[in-house]
Design a protein around this motif. Sequence first.
Motif, PDB file in Angstrom:
ATOM      1  N   TYR B  36     -15.958   1.401 -19.992  1.00 37.55           N
ATOM      2  CA  TYR B  36     -16.351   1.563 -18.604  1.00 37.55           C
ATOM      3  C   TYR B  36     -17.366   0.481 -18.271  1.00 37.55           C
ATOM      4  O   TYR B  36     -18.107   0.012 -19.126  1.00 37.55           O
ATOM      5  CB  TYR B  36     -16.986   2.940 -18.370  1.00 37.55           C
ATOM      6  N   PHE B  90     -19.985   0.161 -21.158  1.00 40.95           N
ATOM      7  CA  PHE B  90     -20.070   1.314 -22.043  1.00 40.95           C
ATOM      8  C   PHE B  90     -18.752   1.539 -22.752  1.00 40.95           C
ATOM      9  O   PHE B  90     -17.698   1.600 -22.124  1.00 40.95           O
ATOM     10  CB  PHE B  90     -20.409   2.587 -21.255  1.00 40.95           C
ATOM     11  N   PHE B 103     -20.560   8.432 -24.989  1.00 38.87           N
ATOM     12  CA  PHE B 103     -20.741   7.033 -24.623  1.00 38.87           C
ATOM     13  C   PHE B 103     -21.681   6.351 -25.614  1.00 38.87           C
ATOM     14  O   PHE B 103     -22.622   6.962 -26.127  1.00 38.87           O
ATOM     15  CB  PHE B 103     -21.334   6.913 -23.224  1.00 38.87           C
ATOM     16  N   GLY B 106     -24.500   1.294 -24.410  1.00 39.89           N
ATOM     17  CA  GLY B 106     -24.262   0.279 -23.391  1.00 39.89           C
ATOM     18  C   GLY B 106     -24.673  -1.108 -23.834  1.00 39.89           C
ATOM     19  O   GLY B 106     -25.611  -1.270 -24.627  1.00 39.89           O
TER      20      GLY B 106
END
Lengths: 113, 113
Positions: B36, B90, B103, B106
């Motif tokens: 993402y 992510f 997740f 990042g």
Amino acid sequence: GPKVLQIPSHQIIDMGQMVTLNCDPVSNHLYFYWYKQILGQQMEFLVNFYNGKVMEKSKLFKDQFSVERPDGSYFTLKIQPTALEDSAVYFCASSAGVENTLYFGAGTRLSVL
Amino acid sequence: TQTVSQSDAHVTVFEGDSVELRCNYSYGGSIYLSWYIQHHGHGLQFLLKYYSGNPVVQGVNGFEAEFSKSDSSFHLRKASVHWSDSAVYFCAVSASSNNRIFFGDGTQLVVKP
């Protein structure tokens, strides 16, 4: 593409008050999620919700937290009472199915003073 | 329990350069792997996903990712980045048996002109 709306975009409250974060998920989606983002990066899972029930929740989902989606309206995250450490950006997401893509809202920035 | 590791918190490249953002996961079962993107002040947007089949998956805007079971990796690549690719990326993993999505922390990608 499909949109998830979050209201409000920013909420400022005093510690100890109650706050409700609202999420309008994609209309035909069945799974709903809340994530907490800290310092602009870490995305921490809070809870997921399906068929009117919490399916899973993390240790961040304290007793002061609750979620509901009464009669297909907003999917809400309520924090009562709030604490300083609840300050973060909260993201709502929805998906059509377990294996489907998550669609995220733009987030609600919660500032607890 | 699934875990996701993104080893680089920050990556800086110049426009036109190629880039690879690393993601490693740990989980013994059948999983979905996704990437993402989050632009500043916005929610996460889906880029691409792998579940089975061709280990190289194509996403939007020229991004692709390659699954490697032997390395437990799902690195994201782009051959020629644009300044608009500057964002936080992510990596995410979820088990096929549930819809709890984890997740990574990042990776902030900065593309200089």
